[in-house]
Structures are given as C-alpha cells and as structure tokens.
Design an enzyme around this catalytic site. Structure first.
Site, PDB file in Angstrom:
ATOM      1  N   ASP A 249       2.762   2.337  -4.946  1.00  9.79           N
ATOM      2  CA  ASP A 249       2.795   2.159  -6.473  1.00  9.79           C
ATOM      3  C   ASP A 249       3.342   3.608  -7.118  1.00  9.79           C
ATOM      4  O   ASP A 249       3.599   3.618  -8.341  1.00  9.79           O
ATOM      5  CB  ASP A 249       1.315   1.834  -6.832  1.00  9.79           C
ATOM      6  CG  ASP A 249       0.427   2.763  -6.493  1.00  9.79           C
ATOM      7  OD1 ASP A 249       0.551   3.673  -5.568  1.00  9.79           O
ATOM      8  OD2 ASP A 249      -0.904   2.595  -7.217  1.00  9.79           O
TER       9      ASP A 249
ATOM     10  N   GLY B 121     -17.930   5.212  -1.847  1.00  9.25           N
ATOM     11  CA  GLY B 121     -17.034   5.513  -1.061  1.00  9.25           C
ATOM     12  C   GLY B 121     -16.303   4.715  -0.453  1.00  9.25           C
ATOM     13  O   GLY B 121     -15.941   4.772   0.788  1.00  9.25           O
TER      14      GLY B 121
ATOM     15  N   SER C 249     -13.737   4.671  -9.385  1.00  6.29           N
ATOM     16  CA  SER C 249     -13.426   5.635 -10.349  1.00  6.29           C
ATOM     17  C   SER C 249     -12.406   5.065 -11.232  1.00  6.29           C
ATOM     18  O   SER C 249     -12.537   5.024 -12.678  1.00  6.29           O
ATOM     19  CB  SER C 249     -12.742   6.813  -9.690  1.00  6.29           C
ATOM     20  OG  SER C 249     -11.749   6.626  -8.726  1.00  6.29           O
TER      21      SER C 249
ATOM     22  N   ASP D 239      -4.574   0.841  -9.274  1.00  9.92           N
ATOM     23  CA  ASP D 239      -6.234   0.589  -9.319  1.00  9.92           C
ATOM     24  C   ASP D 239      -6.500   0.133 -10.748  1.00  9.92           C
ATOM     25  O   ASP D 239      -7.206  -0.661 -11.054  1.00  9.92           O
ATOM     26  CB  ASP D 239      -6.798   1.653  -8.846  1.00  9.92           C
ATOM     27  CG  ASP D 239      -6.529   2.056  -7.294  1.00  9.92           C
ATOM     28  OD1 ASP D 239      -5.816   1.313  -6.666  1.00  9.92           O
ATOM     29  OD2 ASP D 239      -6.994   3.245  -6.764  1.00  9.92           O
TER      30      ASP D 239
ATOM     31  N   LEU E  45     -13.003   0.920  -2.956  1.00  8.31           N
ATOM     32  CA  LEU E  45     -12.919  -0.374  -3.785  1.00  8.31           C
ATOM     33  C   LEU E  45     -12.455   0.057  -5.371  1.00  8.31           C
ATOM     34  O   LEU E  45     -12.764  -0.759  -6.315  1.00  8.31           O
ATOM     35  CB  LEU E  45     -13.872  -1.394  -3.610  1.00  8.31           C
ATOM     36  CG  LEU E  45     -14.012  -1.943  -2.176  1.00  8.31           C
ATOM     37  CD1 LEU E  45     -15.213  -2.739  -2.062  1.00  8.31           C
ATOM     38  CD2 LEU E  45     -12.729  -2.686  -1.651  1.00  8.31           C
ATOM     39  N   SER E  46     -12.335   1.249  -5.669  1.00  9.70           N
ATOM     40  CA  SER E  46     -11.829   1.825  -6.954  1.00  9.70           C
ATOM     41  C   SER E  46     -12.934   1.684  -7.714  1.00  9.70           C
ATOM     42  O   SER E  46     -12.664   1.372  -9.156  1.00  9.70           O
ATOM     43  CB  SER E  46     -10.810   0.874  -7.520  1.00  9.70           C
ATOM     44  OG  SER E  46      -9.628   1.072  -6.836  1.00  9.70           O
TER      45      SER E  46
ATOM     46  N   GLU F 285       0.838  -1.254  -0.037  1.00  8.05           N
ATOM     47  CA  GLU F 285      -0.136   0.063  -0.096  1.00  8.05           C
ATOM     48  C   GLU F 285       0.934   1.228  -0.096  1.00  8.05           C
ATOM     49  O   GLU F 285       1.750   1.308   0.792  1.00  8.05           O
ATOM     50  CB  GLU F 285      -0.689   0.009   1.297  1.00  8.05           C
ATOM     51  CG  GLU F 285      -2.325   0.416   0.949  1.00  8.05           C
ATOM     52  CD  GLU F 285      -3.083  -0.402   0.044  1.00  8.05           C
ATOM     53  OE1 GLU F 285      -3.126  -0.004  -1.056  1.00  8.05           O
ATOM     54  OE2 GLU F 285      -3.750  -1.221   0.534  1.00  8.05           O
TER      55      GLU F 285
HETATM   56  C1  GLA Z   1      -5.305   4.761  -3.849  1.00  7.54           C
HETATM   57  C2  GLA Z   1      -4.487   5.086  -5.248  1.00  7.54           C
HETATM   58  C3  GLA Z   1      -3.525   3.735  -5.656  1.00  7.54           C
HETATM   59  C4  GLA Z   1      -2.601   3.450  -4.431  1.00  7.54           C
HETATM   60  C5  GLA Z   1      -3.216   3.195  -3.351  1.00  7.54           C
HETATM   61  C6  GLA Z   1      -2.558   3.233  -2.172  1.00  7.54           C
HETATM   62  O1  GLA Z   1      -6.107   3.370  -4.224  1.00  7.54           O
HETATM   63  O2  GLA Z   1      -5.441   5.127  -6.325  1.00  7.54           O
HETATM   64  O3  GLA Z   1      -2.827   4.375  -6.774  1.00  7.54           O
HETATM   65  O4  GLA Z   1      -1.646   4.593  -4.295  1.00  7.54           O
HETATM   66  O5  GLA Z   1      -4.312   4.384  -3.100  1.00  7.54           O
HETATM   67  O6  GLA Z   1      -1.679   1.960  -2.136  1.00  7.54           O
END
Ligand code: GLA
Length: 386
Positions: free
Chosen positions: A36, A123, A129, A173, A126-127, A33
């Site tokens: 990236d 919110g 976007s 993500d 879990l991505s 985490e």
């Molecule tokens: C968000 C960002 C990712 C990553 C995580 C943390 O999800 O979109 O690119 O940096 O936080 O690991």
C-alpha cells in the site's frame, strides 16, 4: 458495549446528558501486504470488532480523554496545545486527528470529553490505532459538522499517523476501517484510491484469525525501515524506467530492470512488493471466478514471500502458517498486517475448524511455549453512530 461505555463516561466525567456514541472497525487483510505504500493493490475487509467512543462537546477548549481498556488512562489536554508528547500516550491518536483536521482548516470551536473502549485484542495487528483514528474523524464530522467523506477520513487518519505519530504506514488500514462494508472485502488500488467491493461471504468456509500473542513488537521502526528500502529501490529503478511506484511494474517488467537495484537485500524487498501486487490482482480474479483453491495458493505464496524476501514474519507467524498448510481443509493461510507478530488469516472449511484449532494450537504451544488464540471473524461495516 455501549452500556459499559456510557457508564464509564459518566463515572469519569460526572455527567451523561447529551453524550453520543460512535464506532469504527478494525480490519484484516486477505492479501496484498506491504504494497500500500508502493502504489499497489490491497484486499482488506473491515471487522465487526473495533473501537467505540462516547463523546460530548464542551464549552471551553479542553480535551479530556479516558480509555476503559486500561488503568490510569485519563489524559487531559487542550485545543491550545496540539503537539504530540510522550505523556499524551494513547491520546496522540485522537489528538493527531484533531491536529490534522485543523491543518486542513477545520478548526474546532470547542473541545470535547471522550471515553473509548475497544474489543480488538491489544497488539494483535488488527488495526486498533487506525480504528481509533477513523472513529475520531467520524466523531468530529458528526459533532462539529465538518464536510468530509469517509475516504477523507482514511486520508486524514493516515496523515496523522504518519506526521503526528511517526509511523509511516500506508492507507490500507484507515481505508478498510472507513470504507468497510458488511460481508465484502475492499479491492483497493492505492495508487489512485479507486476501489471496488467484492462479496466475501463464502458458503461452508470460515475466516479464522489466529493471534500469535507475541508480546514484544518493534514493528514501527522495522516497518519504517522496510518502507525506506522500497523507496530507495524505486529511486534506483526510476533511473531506468518511468514508474511512479513499484506497483506499476509487472513481475516480467521487474525482472528486466531489477539490476538497477544495486543491493541484494533491497532487490528482494522490491521483488516482494512487485510480485505481491501481481498476486493480489490474480487473487481477486480467482475469487470472482469462484476459484477458491487458486485464491488459497496465492495466500500461501504471499506468506512465503513475506517470510523469505520481505523478512517480516518471524518464528511465531511462520509456525502458525506452516502448521495450517498441513491441514486438508485449510484453503489458504498467511500473516496479515505489518508482521513481526500479530495475526495470521486463514480460510478454513467448516468441517476442518476443530482440527485446525487443535493441531495448530498444539504445535504452536509446543514450539513457541505459549498459546495462540483463534477468532472466527465476521466482515462488518464502516464507522457509524451507535
Ligand atoms: C500495516 C500498515 C499498513 C500496511 C500493512 C502491511 O498494517 O499500517 O499501511 O502497510 O502494515 O501491508
């Protein structure tokens, strides 16, 4: 889902002939985490939940969008005006991807109508976007015949999020969404985008995602601030060693050069990035060797580092993780994603699932004052026409 989407499309735009439907998944990160954007490793997997779109090319330049997830979501725009705006709201994500395609010479000959619906909880971190960005890219590739790979879709998605939407996220993500593979996690080196799949279907063990349901998040500004701290720390380290990113250093190497980072707080942030990268490498090795307990301990250590050194957890995520650690059948538990809210991810033995939900749920409610939500998740594939 598809039926609902097609009905929503027809209701909004008044036709249904020739409409095609696409899907792109959300993701959960198992470990790695905030590594990236530091040239480190990550270990996410795509989910079976995500975002769906129904789309049809138009014969003019209009771009018309509607989301079936919330009221008054309709936004009309045009290929002739691809600047981000507050009024564009959620459509800044698909528009940003169109803009990024055009910036790479892939001009759209006509606009489109697009209805979207998602089943990623709002919110939750879990991505949703990233899934909308990858979905848009995949849809453009399919409808307009652009020659792009799924890795390109991840890069374009991240580029648009950074440069159109002002969130300086890394590639994780979008990459997880674009490259997802059923029952596999993705071991990605963000320094060069080399990756391998690792099977993650574990006998007798479930992947449980727990949502803090925390309402107010200031993620973007805090996230960008963490990224800036890492960049400043990197610049200081580069005066004493030849590295491209914090992910180039082992913990031992970091300990030798860390005094080049003058500020205590910044040194802790850099320490997290370096040690988290090392934990991720070790965790993948442990998983491959079938040493799940070692994998779980590394997940827990990841949370502690995100809590104590990187400062991105908060009482909600800490309560979830710390309560989970008390339960015997929990192999590991940690926050996942950017932090400050959102979800934890836990590996839980089948026989402990009920106890996990009961105890973690009650302790959370008691301390935080409202409920958390549990999802037993499955690892799914990348974007596709549905
Ligand atoms: C968000 C960002 C990712 C990553 C995580 C943390 O999800 O979109 O690119 O940096 O936080 O690991």
């Amino acid at each position: 889902m598809k039926q609902k989407l097609l009905e929503g499309f027809e209701k909004e735009f008044g036709y249904s002939q020739g409409v095609r439907c696409f899907f792109a998944p959300g993701r959960v990160n198992l470990i790695g985490e905030h590594t990236d954007y530091n040239g480190g490793h990550v270990f996410p997997c795509a989910l079976t939940i995500g975002t769906y779109a129904a789309v049809k090319k138009r014969d003019d330049n209009l771009l018309r969008f509607v989301s079936l997830n919330f009221e008054n979501s309709r936004v009309d725009s045009s290929l002739d005006d691809l600047t981000p705006s507050e009024a564009a709201g959620w459509t800044n994500y698909p528009k940003g991807v169109v803009w990024a395609f055009e910036g790479r010479g892939m001009k759209l000959d006509h606009g489109f109508d697009m209805a979207v619906i998602g089943n990623i909880p709002a919110g939750s971190g879990l991505s949703s976007s990233a899934s909308l960005e990858v979905l848009t890219g995949y849809m453009l590739k399919s409808l307009y015949g652009f020659d792009v790979t799924n890795t390109d879709l991840a890069i374009i998605g991240q580029y648009s999020e950074n440069n159109y939407n002002g969130m300086n996220c890394g590639i994780m993500d979008q990459f997880a969404s674009a490259m997802g593979k059923e029952d596999n996690a993705i071991f990605l080196n963000t320094a060069d985008l080399s990756f391998e799949y690792a099977p993650i279907k574990l006998d007798g063990i479930k992947l449980v995602v727990t949502n803090t349901n925390k309402k107010h998040k200031l993620t973007d500004s805090q996230y960008n601030a963490r990224r800036s701290s890492c960049e400043a720390a990197l610049a200081e380290l580069q005066t004493v060693c030849d590295i491209k990113g914090l992910g180039d250093l082992t913990p031992e190497e970091f300990e030798k050069v860390k005094d080049a980072i003058k500020d205590d707080d910044r040194r802790r942030k850099a320490k997290h990035a370096v040690y988290e990268n090392a934990r991720t490498l070790e965790a993948v090795e442990a998983l491959k060797a079938g040493e799940l307990d070692r994998f779980g301990k590394l997940m827990n250590a990841s949370h502690v580092s995100l809590r104590d050194d990187y400062d991105v957890t908060g009482i909600e995520l800490d309560t979830l993780a710390e309560e989970a650690w008390k339960i015997d059948g929990v192999i590991g538990s940690r926050m996942t994603g950017g932090g400050f809210g959102g979800c934890t991810v836990s590996l839980v033995r089948d026989e402990a699932i009920d106890e996990f939900k009961e105890k973690v749920g009650a302790a959370y409610k008691e301390k935080i004052g409202y409920d958390c939500t549990f999802y037993i998740i499955s690892v799914g594939a990348g974007p596709r026409e549905v």
